[in-house]
Design a protein around this motif. Structure first.
Motif, PDB file in Angstrom:
ATOM      1  N   ALA A  38      33.610  54.006  41.185  1.00 46.59           N
ATOM      2  CA  ALA A  38      34.514  54.041  40.202  1.00 46.59           C
ATOM      3  C   ALA A  38      35.803  52.924  40.285  1.00 46.59           C
ATOM      4  O   ALA A  38      36.256  52.601  39.344  1.00 46.59           O
ATOM      5  CB  ALA A  38      35.062  55.252  40.097  1.00 46.59           C
ATOM      6  N   HIS A  39      35.802  52.431  41.481  1.00 49.33           N
ATOM      7  CA  HIS A  39      37.040  51.667  42.058  1.00 49.33           C
ATOM      8  C   HIS A  39      36.383  50.122  41.925  1.00 49.33           C
ATOM      9  O   HIS A  39      37.567  49.082  42.243  1.00 49.33           O
ATOM     10  CB  HIS A  39      37.538  51.920  43.236  1.00 49.33           C
ATOM     11  CG  HIS A  39      38.049  53.313  43.238  1.00 49.33           C
ATOM     12  ND1 HIS A  39      39.175  53.689  42.711  1.00 49.33           N
ATOM     13  CD2 HIS A  39      37.236  54.512  43.652  1.00 49.33           C
ATOM     14  CE1 HIS A  39      39.166  55.085  42.733  1.00 49.33           C
ATOM     15  NE2 HIS A  39      38.019  55.562  43.364  1.00 49.33           N
ATOM     16  N   ALA A  52      40.784  46.477  44.826  1.00 46.20           N
ATOM     17  CA  ALA A  52      39.775  47.536  45.354  1.00 46.20           C
ATOM     18  C   ALA A  52      38.724  47.104  46.193  1.00 46.20           C
ATOM     19  O   ALA A  52      38.285  47.928  47.214  1.00 46.20           O
ATOM     20  CB  ALA A  52      39.308  48.004  44.220  1.00 46.20           C
ATOM     21  N   THR A  53      37.963  45.884  46.133  1.00 40.73           N
ATOM     22  CA  THR A  53      37.099  45.263  46.787  1.00 40.73           C
ATOM     23  C   THR A  53      37.409  45.149  48.141  1.00 40.73           C
ATOM     24  O   THR A  53      36.855  45.306  49.301  1.00 40.73           O
ATOM     25  CB  THR A  53      36.509  44.079  46.296  1.00 40.73           C
ATOM     26  OG1 THR A  53      36.095  44.196  44.932  1.00 40.73           O
ATOM     27  CG2 THR A  53      35.330  43.331  47.067  1.00 40.73           C
ATOM     28  N   SER A  54      38.679  44.570  48.470  1.00 39.54           N
ATOM     29  CA  SER A  54      39.369  44.425  49.912  1.00 39.54           C
ATOM     30  C   SER A  54      39.613  45.659  50.731  1.00 39.54           C
ATOM     31  O   SER A  54      39.151  45.654  51.684  1.00 39.54           O
ATOM     32  CB  SER A  54      40.629  43.836  49.852  1.00 39.54           C
ATOM     33  OG  SER A  54      40.672  42.426  49.363  1.00 39.54           O
ATOM     34  N   MET A  56      37.752  48.511  50.016  1.00 40.48           N
ATOM     35  CA  MET A  56      36.438  48.831  50.489  1.00 40.48           C
ATOM     36  C   MET A  56      35.834  48.113  51.497  1.00 40.48           C
ATOM     37  O   MET A  56      35.124  48.817  52.549  1.00 40.48           O
ATOM     38  CB  MET A  56      35.359  48.775  49.056  1.00 40.48           C
ATOM     39  CG  MET A  56      35.720  49.646  47.892  1.00 40.48           C
ATOM     40  SD  MET A  56      35.378  51.253  48.134  1.00 40.48           S
ATOM     41  CE  MET A  56      33.392  51.251  47.894  1.00 40.48           C
ATOM     42  N   ALA A  57      36.025  47.049  51.687  1.00 39.19           N
ATOM     43  CA  ALA A  57      35.442  46.068  52.780  1.00 39.19           C
ATOM     44  C   ALA A  57      36.348  46.603  54.105  1.00 39.19           C
ATOM     45  O   ALA A  57      35.685  46.529  55.233  1.00 39.19           O
ATOM     46  CB  ALA A  57      35.748  44.631  52.444  1.00 39.19           C
ATOM     47  N   GLY A  58      37.414  46.597  53.797  1.00 39.89           N
ATOM     48  CA  GLY A  58      38.332  47.212  54.947  1.00 39.89           C
ATOM     49  C   GLY A  58      37.801  48.564  55.716  1.00 39.89           C
ATOM     50  O   GLY A  58      37.697  49.076  56.956  1.00 39.89           O
ATOM     51  N   ILE A  59      37.553  49.415  54.786  1.00 39.00           N
ATOM     52  CA  ILE A  59      37.005  50.592  55.328  1.00 39.00           C
ATOM     53  C   ILE A  59      35.494  50.560  55.806  1.00 39.00           C
ATOM     54  O   ILE A  59      35.470  51.301  57.253  1.00 39.00           O
ATOM     55  CB  ILE A  59      36.687  51.683  54.034  1.00 39.00           C
ATOM     56  CG1 ILE A  59      38.114  52.085  53.633  1.00 39.00           C
ATOM     57  CG2 ILE A  59      35.910  52.830  54.429  1.00 39.00           C
ATOM     58  CD1 ILE A  59      38.369  52.853  52.274  1.00 39.00           C
ATOM     59  N   ALA A  60      34.801  49.809  55.432  1.00 40.95           N
ATOM     60  CA  ALA A  60      33.725  49.177  55.804  1.00 40.95           C
ATOM     61  C   ALA A  60      33.573  48.743  57.340  1.00 40.95           C
ATOM     62  O   ALA A  60      32.943  48.981  58.354  1.00 40.95           O
ATOM     63  CB  ALA A  60      32.775  48.489  55.153  1.00 40.95           C
ATOM     64  N   ALA A  61      34.556  47.790  57.413  1.00 47.23           N
ATOM     65  CA  ALA A  61      34.833  47.303  58.766  1.00 47.23           C
ATOM     66  C   ALA A  61      35.122  48.186  59.682  1.00 47.23           C
ATOM     67  O   ALA A  61      34.783  47.970  60.990  1.00 47.23           O
ATOM     68  CB  ALA A  61      35.842  46.003  58.721  1.00 47.23           C
ATOM     69  N   ALA A  62      36.132  49.105  59.261  1.00 42.12           N
ATOM     70  CA  ALA A  62      36.489  49.954  60.268  1.00 42.12           C
ATOM     71  C   ALA A  62      35.503  51.015  60.798  1.00 42.12           C
ATOM     72  O   ALA A  62      35.502  51.532  61.901  1.00 42.12           O
ATOM     73  CB  ALA A  62      37.569  50.996  59.595  1.00 42.12           C
TER      74      ALA A  62
END
Length: 78
Positions: A38-39, A52-54, A56-62
């Protein structure tokens, strides 16, 4: 080992299904917002939402970093 694929696919598949079901039953906007999809913008129909993409990518990297640390700290004596 089989559970790893299922657990790994759960956020993507579950988030997509959550969004589809929420849109189908005309759920309130706060319920729709629980899906990570949704984001994200509907590319290429609209311009990408880089913020929002950044995030999400940060959460994935974490998550990747946490997984690497957890993998290194695993117990090798079974």
């Amino acid at each position: 080992m089989r559970a790893v694929a299922a657990i790994g696919a759960l956020p993507a598949a579950g988030g997509f299904m959550w969004q589809v079901i929420a849109d189908t039953v005309d759920a309130p906007s706060w319920i729709r917002a629980l899906s990570p999809f949704a984001h994200l913008a509907a590319v290429p129909a609209t311009a990408p939402d880089w913020a929002a993409t950044s995030v999400m990518a940060g959460i994935a990297a974490a998550g990747v970093i946490a997984g690497i640390i957890g993998y290194r700290r695993r117990d090798l004596c079974a």
